[in-house]
Design a protein around this motif. Structure first.
Motif, PDB file in Angstrom:
ATOM      1  N   PRO A 196       0.806  -1.238   0.000  1.00  0.00           N
ATOM      2  CA  PRO A 196       0.000   0.000   0.000  1.00  0.00           C
ATOM      3  C   PRO A 196       0.831   1.275   0.000  1.00  0.00           C
ATOM      4  N   GLU A 197       2.161   1.147   0.099  1.00  0.00           N
ATOM      5  CA  GLU A 197       3.002   2.344   0.087  1.00  0.00           C
ATOM      6  C   GLU A 197       3.435   2.739  -1.326  1.00  0.00           C
ATOM      7  N   TYR A 198       2.953   2.012  -2.328  1.00  0.00           N
ATOM      8  CA  TYR A 198       3.414   2.245  -3.710  1.00  0.00           C
ATOM      9  C   TYR A 198       2.347   2.954  -4.550  1.00  0.00           C
ATOM     10  N   ASP A 199       2.833   3.681  -5.574  1.00  0.00           N
ATOM     11  CA  ASP A 199       1.928   4.445  -6.450  1.00  0.00           C
ATOM     12  C   ASP A 199       1.118   3.530  -7.368  1.00  0.00           C
ATOM     13  N   TYR A 200       1.806   2.541  -7.951  1.00  0.00           N
ATOM     14  CA  TYR A 200       1.186   1.669  -8.953  1.00  0.00           C
ATOM     15  C   TYR A 200       1.352   0.210  -8.537  1.00  0.00           C
ATOM     16  N   ILE A 201       0.347  -0.607  -8.856  1.00  0.00           N
ATOM     17  CA  ILE A 201       0.401  -2.033  -8.543  1.00  0.00           C
ATOM     18  C   ILE A 201       0.203  -2.824  -9.832  1.00  0.00           C
ATOM     19  N   ILE A 202       1.121  -3.737 -10.102  1.00  0.00           N
ATOM     20  CA  ILE A 202       0.990  -4.613 -11.267  1.00  0.00           C
ATOM     21  C   ILE A 202       0.975  -6.056 -10.785  1.00  0.00           C
ATOM     22  N   VAL A 203      -0.089  -6.770 -11.137  1.00  0.00           N
ATOM     23  CA  VAL A 203      -0.125  -8.209 -10.871  1.00  0.00           C
ATOM     24  C   VAL A 203       0.522  -8.898 -12.072  1.00  0.00           C
ATOM     25  N   ASN A 204       1.649  -9.546 -11.841  1.00  0.00           N
ATOM     26  CA  ASN A 204       2.437 -10.099 -12.949  1.00  0.00           C
ATOM     27  C   ASN A 204       1.922 -11.465 -13.402  1.00  0.00           C
ATOM     28  N   ASP A 205       0.755 -11.421 -14.068  1.00  0.00           N
ATOM     29  CA  ASP A 205       0.168 -12.627 -14.671  1.00  0.00           C
ATOM     30  C   ASP A 205       0.928 -13.023 -15.917  1.00  0.00           C
ATOM     31  N   ASP A 206       1.404 -11.991 -16.629  1.00  0.00           N
ATOM     32  CA  ASP A 206       1.973 -12.202 -17.957  1.00  0.00           C
ATOM     33  C   ASP A 206       3.148 -11.232 -18.106  1.00  0.00           C
ATOM     34  N   LEU A 207       4.339 -11.772 -18.342  1.00  0.00           N
ATOM     35  CA  LEU A 207       5.556 -10.954 -18.352  1.00  0.00           C
ATOM     36  C   LEU A 207       5.495  -9.819 -19.384  1.00  0.00           C
ATOM     37  N   ASP A 208       5.097 -10.157 -20.630  1.00  0.00           N
ATOM     38  CA  ASP A 208       5.066  -9.140 -21.686  1.00  0.00           C
ATOM     39  C   ASP A 208       4.107  -7.997 -21.335  1.00  0.00           C
ATOM     40  N   GLN A 209       2.947  -8.384 -20.785  1.00  0.00           N
ATOM     41  CA  GLN A 209       1.963  -7.366 -20.402  1.00  0.00           C
ATOM     42  C   GLN A 209       2.508  -6.504 -19.270  1.00  0.00           C
ATOM     43  N   SER A 210       3.197  -7.126 -18.324  1.00  0.00           N
ATOM     44  CA  SER A 210       3.745  -6.369 -17.199  1.00  0.00           C
ATOM     45  C   SER A 210       4.816  -5.387 -17.670  1.00  0.00           C
ATOM     46  N   ILE A 211       5.657  -5.824 -18.603  1.00  0.00           N
ATOM     47  CA  ILE A 211       6.686  -4.927 -19.161  1.00  0.00           C
ATOM     48  C   ILE A 211       6.006  -3.751 -19.859  1.00  0.00           C
ATOM     49  N   ALA A 212       4.996  -4.053 -20.686  1.00  0.00           N
ATOM     50  CA  ALA A 212       4.272  -2.985 -21.393  1.00  0.00           C
ATOM     51  C   ALA A 212       3.627  -2.027 -20.399  1.00  0.00           C
ATOM     52  N   ASN A 213       3.121  -2.563 -19.302  1.00  0.00           N
ATOM     53  CA  ASN A 213       2.497  -1.706 -18.290  1.00  0.00           C
ATOM     54  C   ASN A 213       3.515  -0.756 -17.656  1.00  0.00           C
ATOM     55  N   VAL A 214       4.687  -1.262 -17.323  1.00  0.00           N
ATOM     56  CA  VAL A 214       5.703  -0.375 -16.733  1.00  0.00           C
ATOM     57  C   VAL A 214       6.143   0.663 -17.778  1.00  0.00           C
ATOM     58  N   GLN A 215       6.227   0.258 -19.042  1.00  0.00           N
ATOM     59  CA  GLN A 215       6.571   1.239 -20.088  1.00  0.00           C
ATOM     60  C   GLN A 215       5.525   2.352 -20.176  1.00  0.00           C
ATOM     61  N   SER A 216       4.249   1.984 -20.057  1.00  0.00           N
ATOM     62  CA  SER A 216       3.195   3.009 -20.073  1.00  0.00           C
ATOM     63  C   SER A 216       3.326   3.949 -18.876  1.00  0.00           C
TER      64      SER A 216
END
Lengths: 212, 212
Positions: free
Chosen positions: B166-186
């Protein structure tokens, strides 16, 4: 594997810019590209035009009803433009946000200020700047064969709008339409990943900690 | 057309996650895909290993120098891991941010809390969650043929880390590596467009208003 039970609260995306900076094109493309994004439908007192559908293009109401909506705080923002009133009804917007739909608002700095007062935590505000005044001038003229006076008046209004850019979260200089569209899409993707918009994270993490 | 004179201040991107949630893979791909992003280089008191280059892999310093850096507030965060000290030197990071470079930090919640105290406005924090505990367990085991005790101890540490999401700005559930990478890029693209990171906007808009 545990079923991801994380839902998302929708957000309100505001695009503001001086007329002629490309905002309308960006909005149209965004709506086409993003199935989860829909345009806010305004209530208005202006008469319905042929082809317009109540509830899709506008909620058409009379002045008495509009005033009741204002008094009852049922509008998140409203303004008078020439002789008619326009406003954003709270009910449909709240319903959409609650099921995770995102709403696009094409409004000016005055509407944005009102929205911010009513719903800051749901709001993501983007200001589109033209790359140059000559480009803005060219775009304002390209619209129609208007007199110099009309163009000058539009330019003055554009400059007033531009003066409010510091009130926005994100600034995009619209040098290139495709790039600007991609930039707003990244903002949408990113804002959807904000912790406070993801509902059910506490239960999800509780599940992780219980070994699910 | 006016020359766009907008520069950008760099940002500090923090990725935290329990070990085994995929953070290292995401970081490696991000660094490959984004030329403007570089890994933070830590100062450390641990001995240099063969093949490691001072200033590239780490800044290798002795304990006396490290303590001077701590006392002189030259480290944005630091920690002791087993018998050695590690920290993020302020100087090189400040230099990079000033010329618009972005720095990636692969640190835990304790380091993130220290960074936030020292440089909140430059910080963008992302927490990577595993999709499930069974998946996390599988990944922790996949690393090596470790004893149940070692796996259990890693899992306990992972759970402690997770409790700080809860101390972080953004939360990514890493279901899929490519999607997670794209999310961090966004997230990177979007945070770079934040008004307060774009330097020279005032002059740019002044130019627009003067008809350039």
């Amino acid at each position: 594997m545990q079923t991801t039970k994380i839902r998302r609260r929708g957000l309100m995306l505001v695009l503001s810019s001086p007329s002629g900076a490309g905002k309308t094109s960006i909005s149209r493309h965004l709506l086409e590209l993003d199935e989860n994004l829909e345009m806010s439908v305004s209530a208005t007192t202006r008469p319905r035009r042929p082809g317009e559908v109540n509830g899709r293009d506008y909620f058409f109401v009379d002045v008495t009803v509009f005033r009741e909506m204002v008094d009852g705080r049922q509008l998140l923002e409203h303004a008078k433009v020439f002789d008619h009133y326009y406003g954003s009804p709270r009910g449909p917007i709240e319903d959409a946000l609650a099921i995770g739909r995102d709403i696009l608002f094409d409004i000016d700095w005055q509407g944005t200020q009102q929205l911010a007062e009513m719903a800051r935590s749901d709001l993501v505000t983007v200001f589109i700047l033209p790359p140059s005044t000559s480009e803005l001038d060219r775009r304002l003229r390209a619209r129609a064969l208007d007199s110099e006076d009309v163009v000058a008046s539009r330019m003055a209004k554009a400059m007033d709008e531009i003066s409010h850019y510091p009130e926005y979260d994100y600034i995009i200089v619209n040098d290139d339409l495709d790039q600007s569209i991609a930039n707003v899409q990244s903002i949408l993707t990113s804002e959807r990943l904000r912790r406070e918009r993801q509902l059910g994270l506490t239960d999800f993490v509780k599940g992780l900690r219980q070994g699910q």
